[in-house]
Design a protein around this motif. Structure first.
Motif, mmCIF file in Angstrom:
data_model
loop_
_atom_site.group_PDB
_atom_site.id
_atom_site.type_symbol
_atom_site.label_atom_id
_atom_site.label_comp_id
_atom_site.label_asym_id
_atom_site.label_seq_id
_atom_site.Cartn_x
_atom_site.Cartn_y
_atom_site.Cartn_z
ATOM 1 N N ASN A 65 0.821 -1.211 0.000
ATOM 2 C CA ASN A 65 0.000 0.000 0.000
ATOM 3 C C ASN A 65 0.850 1.253 0.000
ATOM 4 O O ASN A 65 1.937 1.279 0.573
ATOM 5 C CB ASN A 65 -0.894 0.037 1.244
ATOM 6 C CG ASN A 65 -2.116 -0.817 1.083
ATOM 7 O OD1 ASN A 65 -3.070 -0.414 0.440
ATOM 8 N ND2 ASN A 65 -2.087 -2.005 1.657
ATOM 9 N N PHE A 66 0.315 2.293 -0.630
ATOM 10 C CA PHE A 66 0.959 3.601 -0.636
ATOM 11 C C PHE A 66 -0.126 4.649 -0.571
ATOM 12 O O PHE A 66 -0.983 4.733 -1.455
ATOM 13 C CB PHE A 66 1.781 3.799 -1.917
ATOM 14 C CG PHE A 66 2.520 5.110 -1.973
ATOM 15 C CD1 PHE A 66 3.785 5.221 -1.438
ATOM 16 C CD2 PHE A 66 1.940 6.214 -2.558
ATOM 17 C CE1 PHE A 66 4.468 6.430 -1.483
ATOM 18 C CE2 PHE A 66 2.611 7.430 -2.615
ATOM 19 C CZ PHE A 66 3.881 7.531 -2.069
ATOM 20 N N LEU A 67 -0.135 5.435 0.500
ATOM 21 C CA LEU A 67 -1.064 6.551 0.629
ATOM 22 C C LEU A 67 -0.295 7.804 0.233
ATOM 23 O O LEU A 67 0.698 8.156 0.875
ATOM 24 C CB LEU A 67 -1.595 6.667 2.056
ATOM 25 C CG LEU A 67 -2.549 7.831 2.320
ATOM 26 C CD1 LEU A 67 -3.808 7.732 1.455
ATOM 27 C CD2 LEU A 67 -2.904 7.899 3.801
ATOM 28 N N ALA A 68 -0.751 8.447 -0.828
ATOM 29 C CA ALA A 68 -0.049 9.615 -1.359
ATOM 30 C C ALA A 68 -0.598 10.902 -0.773
ATOM 31 O O ALA A 68 -1.810 11.093 -0.684
ATOM 32 C CB ALA A 68 -0.178 9.657 -2.879
ATOM 33 N N THR A 84 -2.707 0.284 -4.143
ATOM 34 C CA THR A 84 -2.515 -1.038 -3.551
ATOM 35 C C THR A 84 -2.197 -2.019 -4.666
ATOM 36 O O THR A 84 -2.937 -2.109 -5.648
ATOM 37 C CB THR A 84 -3.785 -1.511 -2.807
ATOM 38 O OG1 THR A 84 -4.144 -0.534 -1.826
ATOM 39 C CG2 THR A 84 -3.554 -2.850 -2.126
ATOM 40 N N LEU A 85 -1.101 -2.734 -4.507
ATOM 41 C CA LEU A 85 -0.761 -3.798 -5.454
ATOM 42 C C LEU A 85 -1.433 -5.081 -5.005
ATOM 43 O O LEU A 85 -1.342 -5.463 -3.829
ATOM 44 C CB LEU A 85 0.755 -3.998 -5.513
ATOM 45 C CG LEU A 85 1.535 -2.901 -6.217
ATOM 46 C CD1 LEU A 85 3.030 -3.131 -6.043
ATOM 47 C CD2 LEU A 85 1.171 -2.819 -7.690
ATOM 48 N N ILE A 86 -2.108 -5.752 -5.945
ATOM 49 C CA ILE A 86 -2.840 -6.976 -5.636
ATOM 50 C C ILE A 86 -2.387 -8.072 -6.600
ATOM 51 O O ILE A 86 -2.743 -8.039 -7.780
ATOM 52 C CB ILE A 86 -4.359 -6.777 -5.780
ATOM 53 C CG1 ILE A 86 -4.835 -5.581 -4.960
ATOM 54 C CG2 ILE A 86 -5.110 -8.058 -5.391
ATOM 55 C CD1 ILE A 86 -6.273 -5.171 -5.252
ATOM 56 N N PRO A 87 -1.604 -9.038 -6.116
ATOM 57 C CA PRO A 87 -1.268 -10.170 -6.984
ATOM 58 C C PRO A 87 -2.504 -11.059 -7.126
ATOM 59 O O PRO A 87 -3.234 -11.278 -6.163
ATOM 60 C CB PRO A 87 -0.143 -10.888 -6.238
ATOM 61 C CG PRO A 87 -0.230 -10.406 -4.831
ATOM 62 C CD PRO A 87 -0.974 -9.110 -4.814
ATOM 63 N N CYS A 88 -2.767 -11.537 -8.334
ATOM 64 C CA CYS A 88 -3.968 -12.324 -8.593
ATOM 65 C C CYS A 88 -3.628 -13.577 -9.391
ATOM 66 O O CYS A 88 -2.638 -13.612 -10.107
ATOM 67 C CB CYS A 88 -4.971 -11.509 -9.408
ATOM 68 S SG CYS A 88 -5.549 -10.022 -8.603
ATOM 69 N N LEU A 89 -4.467 -14.565 -9.291
ATOM 70 C CA LEU A 89 -4.372 -15.719 -10.168
ATOM 71 C C LEU A 89 -5.169 -15.495 -11.441
ATOM 72 O O LEU A 89 -4.889 -16.096 -12.468
ATOM 73 C CB LEU A 89 -4.865 -16.981 -9.454
ATOM 74 C CG LEU A 89 -4.010 -17.448 -8.278
ATOM 75 C CD1 LEU A 89 -4.607 -18.712 -7.673
ATOM 76 C CD2 LEU A 89 -2.576 -17.684 -8.697
ATOM 77 N N ALA A 90 -6.148 -14.603 -11.391
ATOM 78 C CA ALA A 90 -6.971 -14.312 -12.569
ATOM 79 C C ALA A 90 -6.155 -13.555 -13.612
ATOM 80 O O ALA A 90 -5.116 -12.968 -13.313
ATOM 81 C CB ALA A 90 -8.175 -13.474 -12.152
ATOM 82 N N LEU A 91 -6.647 -13.580 -14.830
ATOM 83 C CA LEU A 91 -6.026 -12.859 -15.942
ATOM 84 C C LEU A 91 -4.557 -13.213 -16.110
ATOM 85 O O LEU A 91 -3.698 -12.340 -16.259
ATOM 86 C CB LEU A 91 -6.193 -11.351 -15.774
ATOM 87 C CG LEU A 91 -7.627 -10.829 -15.802
ATOM 88 C CD1 LEU A 91 -7.675 -9.356 -15.484
ATOM 89 C CD2 LEU A 91 -8.288 -11.115 -17.134
ATOM 90 N N VAL A 99 -6.494 1.629 -7.395
ATOM 91 C CA VAL A 99 -6.395 3.050 -7.080
ATOM 92 C C VAL A 99 -7.662 3.427 -6.324
ATOM 93 O O VAL A 99 -8.771 3.163 -6.797
ATOM 94 C CB VAL A 99 -6.241 3.898 -8.358
ATOM 95 C CG1 VAL A 99 -6.118 5.378 -8.002
ATOM 96 C CG2 VAL A 99 -5.045 3.433 -9.184
ATOM 97 N N GLU A 100 -7.490 4.012 -5.165
ATOM 98 C CA GLU A 100 -8.630 4.359 -4.310
ATOM 99 C C GLU A 100 -8.530 5.801 -3.847
ATOM 100 O O GLU A 100 -7.428 6.356 -3.765
ATOM 101 C CB GLU A 100 -8.650 3.467 -3.047
ATOM 102 C CG GLU A 100 -9.088 2.056 -3.285
ATOM 103 C CD GLU A 100 -10.555 1.925 -3.616
ATOM 104 O OE1 GLU A 100 -11.378 2.728 -3.147
ATOM 105 O OE2 GLU A 100 -10.888 1.022 -4.386
ATOM 106 N N ASN A 128 6.037 -1.101 -10.686
ATOM 107 C CA ASN A 128 5.940 -2.122 -9.643
ATOM 108 C C ASN A 128 5.333 -3.419 -10.158
ATOM 109 O O ASN A 128 4.894 -4.254 -9.373
ATOM 110 C CB ASN A 128 5.148 -1.578 -8.454
ATOM 111 C CG ASN A 128 5.980 -0.644 -7.609
ATOM 112 O OD1 ASN A 128 6.753 -1.097 -6.777
ATOM 113 N ND2 ASN A 128 5.878 0.653 -7.846
ATOM 114 N N GLY A 129 5.276 -3.601 -11.481
ATOM 115 C CA GLY A 129 4.862 -4.872 -12.057
ATOM 116 C C GLY A 129 3.392 -5.033 -12.364
ATOM 117 O O GLY A 129 2.959 -6.115 -12.781
ATOM 118 N N ALA A 130 2.592 -3.999 -12.180
ATOM 119 C CA ALA A 130 1.162 -4.111 -12.477
ATOM 120 C C ALA A 130 0.939 -4.145 -13.986
ATOM 121 O O ALA A 130 1.598 -3.427 -14.735
ATOM 122 C CB ALA A 130 0.394 -2.952 -11.857
ATOM 123 N N THR A 131 0.002 -4.986 -14.384
ATOM 124 C CA THR A 131 -0.376 -5.050 -15.794
ATOM 125 C C THR A 131 -1.828 -4.608 -16.001
ATOM 126 O O THR A 131 -2.330 -4.622 -17.117
ATOM 127 C CB THR A 131 -0.193 -6.474 -16.350
ATOM 128 O OG1 THR A 131 -0.961 -7.386 -15.564
ATOM 129 C CG2 THR A 131 1.277 -6.879 -16.310
#
Length: 168
Positions: A65-68, A84-91, A99-100, A128-131
């Motif tokens: 998490n990172f609160l800016a 927030t980075l969320i690793p998933c098995l989906a996709l 992003v919140e 940070n590796g998000a796709t």
């Protein structure tokens, strides 16, 4: 999450990790934008910031998490968002960037700051590796929906919430 401070809009604004002292001005910014029908009754007592400070501590302690805190040239909070980075098995095991709570101070809207914040958030997600970048927005915030669509986001899903009452 490894996030680096960045200059936005030609150096007029700076993104940094929020600190404990930023919680009160960030909460004021969030509450100013909250639709009245979504207002949550404050916690009675001597410190109405206590639940926010607990949430901040949990966010600050979690490396995903990172609160800016986005500062203007005078060092005042101009905007905020949470990543927030969320690793998933989906996709195909995609890492998602959630992003919140994207908010820009009312007197600074419509000058490109929100777009610059979103560009920065997307770049940080990639770094940070998000796709995939995803976000939710209150159904009543129609101007926010138009903003996100201008930023290239599609309204692709229907979201659901369930508010849980406090435990006895």
């Amino acid at each position: 999450m490894e996030i680096h401070p960045a200059a936005l809009l030609g150096g007029s604004y700076r993104v940094r990790r929020a600190e404990r002292d930023d919680v009160a001005p960030i909460v004021r910014l969030l509450l100013a934008d909250m639709p009245a029908s979504d207002a949550v009754a404050g916690t009675p007592g001597a410190n109405p910031l206590a639940p926010y400070l607990r949430a901040y501590a949990a966010i600050a302690a979690d490396p995903a998490n990172f609160l800016a805190a986005v500062e203007d040239s005078a060092g005042k909070i101009a905007g905020t968002l949470q990543l927030t980075l969320i690793p998933c098995l989906a996709l195909g095991a995609a890492t998602r960037l959630q992003v919140e709570a994207v908010h820009v101070r009312a007197d600074l809207r419509s000058n490109g700051l929100g777009a610059a914040m979103m560009d920065w958030a997307v770049a940080e997600g990639r770094r940070n590796g998000a796709t995939l970048v995803q976000l939710t927005s209150n159904a009543r915030r129609e101007s926010a929906h138009r903003f996100y669509q201008r930023q290239g986001f599609d309204a692709s899903h229907i979201g659901f919430k369930r508010v849980l009452p406090p435990l006895p």
